[in-house]
Design an enzyme around this catalytic site. Structure first.
Site, short mmCIF file in Angstrom:
data_model
loop_
_atom_site.label_atom_id
_atom_site.label_comp_id
_atom_site.label_asym_id
_atom_site.label_seq_id
_atom_site.Cartn_x
_atom_site.Cartn_y
_atom_site.Cartn_z
N THR B 126 0.89 -1.20 0.12
CA THR B 126 -0.16 -0.09 -0.09
C THR B 126 0.81 1.32 0.12
O THR B 126 1.94 1.54 0.78
CB THR B 126 -1.07 -0.11 1.29
N GLY B 340 -24.14 -0.80 29.71
CA GLY B 340 -23.32 0.30 30.31
C GLY B 340 -21.84 -0.15 30.50
O GLY B 340 -20.87 0.29 30.14
N GLU B 363 -5.95 -5.93 3.83
CA GLU B 363 -5.79 -7.06 2.74
C GLU B 363 -7.04 -7.10 2.01
O GLU B 363 -7.62 -8.10 1.64
CB GLU B 363 -5.71 -8.53 3.60
N GLU B 367 -15.54 -4.27 0.12
CA GLU B 367 -15.84 -4.14 -1.41
C GLU B 367 -15.01 -4.93 -2.17
O GLU B 367 -15.27 -5.45 -3.34
CB GLU B 367 -15.87 -2.41 -1.45
C1 LIG Z 1 -4.00 -1.01 10.67
C2 LIG Z 1 -3.66 -1.48 9.23
C3 LIG Z 1 -2.65 -2.10 8.84
C4 LIG Z 1 -2.34 -2.29 7.39
N1 LIG Z 1 -1.27 -3.22 7.08
C5 LIG Z 1 -1.07 -3.28 5.71
C6 LIG Z 1 0.29 -4.06 5.23
O1 LIG Z 1 0.91 -4.59 6.14
N2 LIG Z 1 0.61 -4.08 4.06
C7 LIG Z 1 0.00 -3.26 3.17
O2 LIG Z 1 0.42 -3.29 1.93
N3 LIG Z 1 -1.03 -2.38 3.40
C8 LIG Z 1 -1.66 -2.47 4.86
N4 LIG Z 1 -2.69 -1.57 5.04
C9 LIG Z 1 -3.39 -1.01 3.97
C10 LIG Z 1 -4.67 -1.63 3.56
O3 LIG Z 1 -4.71 -2.89 3.10
C11 LIG Z 1 -5.44 -0.41 2.65
O4 LIG Z 1 -5.85 0.68 3.86
C12 LIG Z 1 -6.63 -1.04 2.12
O5 LIG Z 1 -6.30 -2.04 1.01
C13 LIG Z 1 -7.66 0.09 1.52
O6 LIG Z 1 -6.69 0.92 0.84
P1 LIG Z 1 -6.99 2.42 1.23
O7 LIG Z 1 -6.79 2.65 2.64
O8 LIG Z 1 -6.12 3.35 0.09
O9 LIG Z 1 -8.42 3.01 0.83
P2 LIG Z 1 -9.19 3.27 -0.70
O10 LIG Z 1 -8.45 2.55 -1.64
O11 LIG Z 1 -8.83 4.80 -0.76
O12 LIG Z 1 -10.73 2.76 -0.69
C14 LIG Z 1 -11.46 3.98 0.18
C15 LIG Z 1 -12.88 3.37 -0.11
O13 LIG Z 1 -13.36 3.05 -1.40
C16 LIG Z 1 -13.78 1.72 -1.66
N5 LIG Z 1 -13.42 1.47 -2.88
C17 LIG Z 1 -12.31 1.81 -3.62
N6 LIG Z 1 -12.12 1.35 -4.88
C18 LIG Z 1 -13.36 0.62 -5.18
C19 LIG Z 1 -14.09 0.26 -6.19
N7 LIG Z 1 -13.11 0.23 -7.53
N8 LIG Z 1 -15.07 -0.23 -5.93
C20 LIG Z 1 -15.95 -0.15 -4.94
N9 LIG Z 1 -15.29 0.43 -3.67
C21 LIG Z 1 -14.04 0.94 -3.81
C22 LIG Z 1 -12.95 0.84 -0.66
O14 LIG Z 1 -13.33 -0.28 -0.57
C23 LIG Z 1 -13.00 2.04 0.64
O15 LIG Z 1 -14.36 1.92 1.14
C24 LIG Z 1 -3.00 -1.64 6.35
C25 LIG Z 1 -4.02 -0.73 6.84
C26 LIG Z 1 -4.29 -0.34 8.04
C27 LIG Z 1 -5.22 0.50 8.59
#
Ligand SMILES: Cc1cc2nc3c(=O)[nH]c(=O)nc-3n(C[C@H](O)[C@H](O)[C@H](O)COP(=O)(O)OP(=O)(O)OC[C@H]3O[C@@H](n4cnc5c(N)ncnc54)[C@H](O)[C@@H]3O)c2cc1C
Lengths: 260, 380
Positions: B126, B340, B363, B367
């Site tokens: 990410t 509560g 992961e 969606e």
């Molecule tokens: C605590 C934590 C640990 C993590 N650990 C890792 C890790 O070890 N390695 C790593 O690589 N990543 C990691 N991540 C990242 C995580 O996998 C991403 O946050 C996740 O994949 C979502 O990406 P984003 O946050 O950019 O959301 P966005 O992609 O910006 O999504 C925002 C919203 O839009 C929706 N959306 C986006 N595209 C579409 C579509 N085409 N159709 C419908 N809905 C859509 C999404 O479902 C979401 O609801 C971690 C995140 C957190 C918070």
């Protein structure tokens, strides 16, 4: 060096309930574990193996499902496991049990025999000492520390208000208490090895060459007439706080009860 | 058809549960409050050979099966979900790609110490502008002689700053789109590799989510994982397996909520009787238990397919989708049933509710799981 460890599979509870009709322990729904003191015995045997080199042989007498306890012992690090299981072994009291186990022990050239102090289901603390008597070897009970010097063990034996240090020559039987050590968790790798690479050997009455009259219920001088759960008495009262408060409370309570 | 666990798997469940209840659970509240990384838990898991359960013994693993590994993640997460994700990210996301695509030398150098638990692993896909759209990688890797030079950053990386070994994705050829992404094995001490912002999180607070920064980071050529251009495939296949792990984490959280509730409704009295006697609450509990059981079957089924070399992309997505939504359904219900008291930190259910939410996000969000399921079904 060969170390025999005798373990028992018991229901996992300190509050064993008794069926009022059949007068037997209610085991249903209660998971089975290795008897806690026996786990200390096993742990010590494995530590001795790791420090001085030894073969740890674990033995249990019980129903076929006691195999699980032996697999767990193998996963902790025991080398060989034997399950004494046969219909004629059933219903044995401590005398018949110790006698049967002694026949098994005699098959090995052992240096140390470890037992737990007592099993949480029967609480007799008799099998270890009886086994030593059957084998005619010295025994040290309530063991809380073991050291090896050549062919001699230096053992700390727990007393109510202290401990004794006993020097004893091998072969010897020791019964373990929980102060002896903290048993390890079987490693996950150990679990797979216990099932895939190690064996639990089954031993029957015929294999031991024992007379069926001498073992199990038939070989047991103890006859259980009935078993009951005692009614709970009124609970005692515990005073907490500093000594002064405790004494004040106690005196007040005794006055209230017209004892003083 | 046979729904029973093997004797080995039953023993793994028994031992890991005992370990989790005695060693992990008592510290879960403290870890949540302080947000401190639970090194002690990691060391204890390593000692019990839990950090490489499904990998062969020759590579430092426990030589176990995949279902046993999944059971371990479930049981650890039931005690402490933060520790559960440390285990899952390490095993599924860091060890797996090395096991699957690593050369003999890479396995010896990296997989063995990882699977033994001597080292901790992480997976970095990410980026600030490449979340769900993981293909939009902006980190670049340029080959210069016998080194790649990496520039860019990653965010939200689990175990970031705590791990020794990172699987990092970067563009080696922008013109090729997803086929231009490559995977690298990066050690924490490589020059030009820094840890940036560490996130303050709602839940799983003991686990780390950190930014990784690469400024002309020098990576030896032999640390390319797989071939150039295989990175996106490596990431997607790795995440398929990782999702079973997150499904197991969600399942553990949901089971913990159910366990807390079954205890509480027998103790808490209102209207002169235990609240468990009220049919209104019994219906909640029956629904919770049914969902948890369904989630468990989906998670184990996906694990079983992976273990047996059957396709599991869709089943893993279904398992993660359903288990995480189950966790997000039963944990607020648990808070509700506690009244509560459930809203306070005196009981663990509020923590479970906060921990549950992330399982619907990382992961692949829920969606995304639906996208994966639909595309596998419709193939259009
Ligand atoms: C605590 C934590 C640990 C993590 N650990 C890792 C890790 O070890 N390695 C790593 O690589 N990543 C990691 N991540 C990242 C995580 O996998 C991403 O946050 C996740 O994949 C979502 O990406 P984003 O946050 O950019 O959301 P966005 O992609 O910006 O999504 C925002 C919203 O839009 C929706 N959306 C986006 N595209 C579409 C579509 N085409 N159709 C419908 N809905 C859509 C999404 O479902 C979401 O609801 C971690 C995140 C957190 C918070």
């Amino acid at each position: 060096m060969n170390i025999l460890v005798f373990i028992k599979q018991v229901p996992d509870t300190n509050e064993v309930k008794i069926d009022p009709v059949t007068k037997t322990l209610i085991r249903e729904g209660v998971p089975s574990i290795i008897n806690p003191d026996d786990k200390n015995a096993l742990e010590e045997a494995i530590r001795i193996k790791e420090e001085y080199g030894a073969k740890v042989i674990v033995i249990t007498m019980g129903p076929p499902q006691a195999e699980t306890a032996l697999r767990e012992a193998l996963a902790m690090g025991a080398d060989e496991a034997y399950l004494l299981t046969d219909r004629v072994f059933a219903g044995a009291d401590t005398y018949a049990t110790a006698k049967t186990l002694s026949k098994m022990a005699k098959k090995f050239d052992y240096d140390i025999i470890f037992c737990g102090r007592q099993a949480i289901d029967g609480d007799t603390a008799q099998v270890g000492p009886q086994l030593a008597e059957q084998l005619n070897i010295p025994q040290v009970t309530y063991v809380k520390e073991v050291e090896i010097e050549g062919d001699t063990l230096i053992v700390k034996r727990a007393l109510e208000d202290g401990y004794e240090v006993i020097k004893v020559k091998m072969p010897v039987l020791l019964t373990a208490i929980k102060e002896l050590n903290t048993p390890r968790y079987p490693s996950i790798k150990g679990i797979f090895e216990a099932y895939r690479e190690k064996e639990v050997k089954i031993v029957t009455a015929a294999d031991l060459g024992v007379d069926p009259q001498e073992v199990g219920l038939k070989g047991s001088p103890t006859k259980v007439i009935s078993t009951t759960t005692p009614e709970t008495q009124r609970a005692g009262e515990i005073f907490t706080g500093n000594v002064k408060e405790c004494v004040q409370n106690l005196v007040q309570r005794l006055v209230e009860k017209h004892v003083i | 058809m046979d729904f029973s666990l093997t004797k080995e798997q039953q023993m793994v469940r028994k031992i890991v549960r005992e370990f989790a209840e005695k060693e992990i659970a008592p510290k879960a509240k403290e870890i949540d409050l302080t947000g401190e990384f639970p090194w002690d838990n990691v060391k204890k898991m390593a000692k019990a050979d839990m950090m490489g359960i499904p990998y062969p013994k020759e590579y430092g693993g426990a030589g176990g099966d995949y279902i046993s590994y999944i059971i371990a993640v479930e049981e650890i997460s039931r005690a402490c979900a933060a520790t559960g994700v440390i285990l899952s990210a390490h095993t599924s996301l860091a060890c797996f790609p090395i096991f699957q695509w690593g050369t003999k030398e890479q396995k010896e150098k990296y997989l063995i110490p990882l699977a033994k638990g001597e080292k901790l692993g992480a997976f970095a896909l990410t980026e600030p502008n490449a979340g769900t759209d993981a293909a939009a990688q902006q980190t670049t890797a340029v080959l210069e002689g016998d080194h790649y030079i990496l520039n860019g950053s990653k965010i939200f990386i689990t175990n970031g700053g705590k791990a020794d070994v990172y699987i990092v994705f970067a563009m080696t050829d922008k013109s090729k789109g997803t086929k231009g992404i490559s995977a690298f094995i990066i050690e924490k001490d490589f020059p030009g590799f820094y840890i940036g912002k560490v996130e303050e999180k709602m839940g799983i607070r003991g686990s780390r989510a950190a930014e990784l920064v690469f400024e002309d980071c020098v990576v030896p050529k032999e640390n390319l994982l797989g071939k150039e251009g295989e990175g996106f495939k490596i990431a997607m296949v790795t995440l398929d397996g990782g999702r079973i792990g997150i499904g197991a984490q969600a399942l553990g959280i949901a089971q913990a909520a159910l366990d807390e509730v079954t205890k509480y409704v027998k103790e808490r009295q209102q209207f002169g009787r235990p609240i468990g006697k009220f049919q209104g609450l019994q219906w909640y509990i029956a629904e919770m238990a049914t969902k948890v059981s369904a989630a468990r079957h989906l998670v184990y089924y996906a694990a079983w397919r992976k273990q047996n070399n059957l396709s599991y992309t869709m089943e893993a997505a279904m398992a993660k989708l359903f288990a995480s939504e189950t966790a997000m359904e039963v944990t607020p219900k648990a808070v509700q049933i506690f009244g509560g008291y459930g809203y306070t930190k005196d009981y663990p259910v509020e923590r479970l509710m906060r921990d549950a939410k992330i399982t619907e996000i990382y992961e692949g969000t829920s969606e995304v799981q639906k996208m994966v399921i639909a595309s596998n079904l419709l193939k259009m």
